[in-house]
Design a protein around this motif. Structure first.
Motif, short mmCIF file in Angstrom:
data_model
loop_
_atom_site.label_atom_id
_atom_site.label_comp_id
_atom_site.label_asym_id
_atom_site.label_seq_id
_atom_site.Cartn_x
_atom_site.Cartn_y
_atom_site.Cartn_z
N LEU A 105 97.37 55.20 24.38
CA LEU A 105 97.02 56.24 25.35
C LEU A 105 95.54 56.61 25.29
CD1 LEU A 105 100.17 58.57 25.14
CD2 LEU A 105 99.59 56.86 26.88
N PRO A 106 94.97 56.84 24.08
CA PRO A 106 93.52 57.09 24.05
C PRO A 106 92.71 55.92 24.59
CG PRO A 106 94.54 57.73 21.97
CD PRO A 106 95.57 57.00 22.75
N ALA A 107 93.14 54.69 24.32
CA ALA A 107 92.41 53.52 24.81
C ALA A 107 92.47 53.43 26.34
CB ALA A 107 92.99 52.25 24.18
N ARG A 108 93.62 53.74 26.90
CA ARG A 108 93.74 53.73 28.37
C ARG A 108 92.83 54.79 28.99
NH1 ARG A 108 97.86 51.67 31.29
NH2 ARG A 108 97.96 53.58 32.54
N GLN A 109 92.77 55.95 28.33
CA GLN A 109 91.89 57.01 28.83
C GLN A 109 90.44 56.55 28.80
OE1 GLN A 109 92.49 61.03 27.28
NE2 GLN A 109 90.28 61.29 27.16
N ALA A 110 90.06 55.88 27.70
CA ALA A 110 88.68 55.40 27.60
C ALA A 110 88.39 54.32 28.64
CB ALA A 110 88.43 54.85 26.20
N ALA A 111 89.37 53.43 28.86
CA ALA A 111 89.16 52.32 29.79
C ALA A 111 89.03 52.80 31.24
CB ALA A 111 90.31 51.33 29.68
N HIS A 112 89.67 53.91 31.55
CA HIS A 112 89.67 54.40 32.93
C HIS A 112 88.53 55.36 33.24
CE1 HIS A 112 94.23 53.40 33.17
NE2 HIS A 112 93.46 52.34 33.41
N LEU A 113 87.65 55.60 32.26
CA LEU A 113 86.50 56.46 32.53
C LEU A 113 85.56 55.81 33.55
CD1 LEU A 113 85.52 57.78 28.95
CD2 LEU A 113 86.49 59.11 30.84
N ARG A 114 85.07 56.60 34.47
CA ARG A 114 84.09 56.08 35.43
C ARG A 114 82.71 56.03 34.78
NH1 ARG A 114 85.30 58.88 41.29
NH2 ARG A 114 87.43 58.01 41.57
N PRO A 115 81.98 54.95 34.98
CA PRO A 115 80.68 54.81 34.31
C PRO A 115 79.73 55.94 34.62
CG PRO A 115 81.38 52.72 35.27
CD PRO A 115 82.34 53.74 35.74
N VAL A 116 79.65 56.37 35.88
CA VAL A 116 78.71 57.43 36.24
C VAL A 116 79.04 58.73 35.55
CG1 VAL A 116 77.80 58.81 38.15
CG2 VAL A 116 78.24 56.37 38.49
N GLU A 117 80.33 59.10 35.55
CA GLU A 117 80.74 60.34 34.89
C GLU A 117 80.54 60.25 33.37
OE1 GLU A 117 84.72 61.11 36.00
OE2 GLU A 117 84.25 61.49 38.11
#
Length: 414
Positions: free
Chosen positions: A397-409
């Protein structure tokens, strides 16, 4: 690529050493408990197997009167509820699939000696002719410290356990009285550290053995036995021989209950296996707590490295790269915890083996079998793989959250 992931994951763990090691500690505690309990459980089961291998799986134990030796006093296979009843042993010897037959008679009698104040009621075990020679596996603790063994012509003689001889204050050549009949002490057994005994006679340090014909003379009867030991002929199926014994005795009007050495072994192993699995399941709860700790650490790591994740994505890292990075990092936490936990579990089980052996008094029938924790290759490898997988799953779950972060944000995150 995998080596790069491992290098980055290891670098991130080193940069947050205290938090990483505290997280690893949660996995260590769980793995230590599971490995130690499983190793001890495997050692117990293997000890039981060795015990009955030494006795022989071709042995059948018959209890005249049925009930598997449960008399009015209870006691089970090796307890005090065994009642002597008439039985014709020649009927058993005539069964073609029977190789050897032996008998024991167990009675409670008043025992006194000149050097002991008062009197005591003790269990007296009468040994039938040849029972020790033909069924030596049941008498592996019957080792003399002084004196001699029984001879065919002996009658009113006795062999005593070491502690009983001390309590009665007698040595070889002294006299004791059993139900007011004088017996000469001809032998004293070596002390057994754990007080293990054998079928019917319990703690061998307190055992009192006499020839069976001596008990017959004391009770003015013949042909009564409490336990019959039968050895199946080579190549015969033990369960079929047991059924033939019951059928033969029923036709003679003396029903018996039978149990084979293999059945006893399976029952004991089954109970030990159930206890082992229950304790291991309880210990696994601490592993779940450790997994929650890994998840919490990885969530914190995602928050702290949000800007780093943005930079990685800005230079071309894809979602799957970020996902793999965090999964490998959480898996490494689980793996390191597993390695340390396995080592601690081995050490703990080795240290506790002696205590467990003394507490459970291993040697349920004949005694003499050593006990130690058993470590299989499958247990160690399986534990390490499970630890890595558990750590990786905790980081999903933490890895999915990290992977889905938008680069600009992510780059704007301070």
């Amino acid at each position: 690529m995998l080596l790069d992931y491992l290098d980055l994951a290891y670098h991130n763990m080193r940069s947050r050493r205290l938090r990483s090691w505290l997280t690893v500690l949660g996995i260590v505690i769980g793995v230590t408990a599971v490995v130690a309990l499983i190793a001890l459980g495997q050692g117990m089961r293997r000890s039981v197997e060795r015990e009955f291998e030494a006795i022989g799986y071709d042995t059948i134990i018959a209890f005249p009167g049925g009930g598997l030796g449960q008399g009015p006093g209870g006691g089970g296979f090796f307890g005090g509820g065994l009642i002597a009843q008439p039985i014709n042993l020649d009927v058993l010897r005539q069964i073609p699939q029977v190789a050897q037959v032996g008998a024991l008679r167990i009675e409670t009698a008043m025992v006194t000696s000149q050097k002991m104040e008062g009197q005591g009621f003790l269990r007296v075990t009468g040994l039938g002719p040849g029972v020790r020679e033909n069924f030596s596996g049941y008498f592996r603790n019957f080792a003399l410290a002084a004196g001699r063994d029984f001879q065919p012509d002996d009658q009113f003689v006795a062999v005593l356990g070491n502690r009983l001889a001390t309590d009665l204050g007698v040595t070889v050549g002294d006299e004791i009285a059993i139900d007011n009949q004088s017996f000469t002490v001809i032998g004293i057994l070596q002390p057994i550290e754990q007080g293990r005994g054998g079928i019917g006679f319990g703690n061998i340090n307190n055992a009192l053995f006499v020839p069976m014909k001596a008990l017959e003379a004391l009770n003015q009867d013949e042909g009564k036995v409490s336990i019959v030991l039968v050895k199946a002929a080579k190549g015969a199926k033990v369960s079929e021989v047991a059924n033939r014994i019951k059928s033969a005795m029923s036709r003679q009007g003396t029903p018996v209950s039978t149990v084979t050495a293999e059945e006893i072994s399976q029952r004991i192993s089954g109970v030990l296996g159930g206890i082992q699995m229950t304790l291991a399941a309880i210990a696994a709860i601490s592993l779940l707590v450790g997994a929650v700790g890994v998840m919490n650490t990885m969530y914190t790591s995602v928050l702290e490295r949000t800007r780093e994740i943005g930079i990685l994505k800005a230079i071309g890292a894809k979602d799957r790269h970020i996902l793999s990075l965090f999964l490998i990092e959480s898996g490494l936490i689980g793996f390191f915890g597993g390695v340390i936990g396995v080592l601690c579990g081995i050490g703990l089980s080795v240290l506790s083996s002696g205590f467990v052996a003394r507490a459970l008094a291993f040697g349920p029938v004949g005694g003499g079998t050593s006990f130690g924790a058993e470590f299989s290759v499958g247990l160690i490898i399986g534990t390490l793989v499970f630890s890595f997988v558990l750590g990786a799953l905790s980081g999903v779950l933490p890895a999915r959250q990290a992977a889905h972060l938008r680069p600009v944000e992510a780059l704007r995150y301070e």
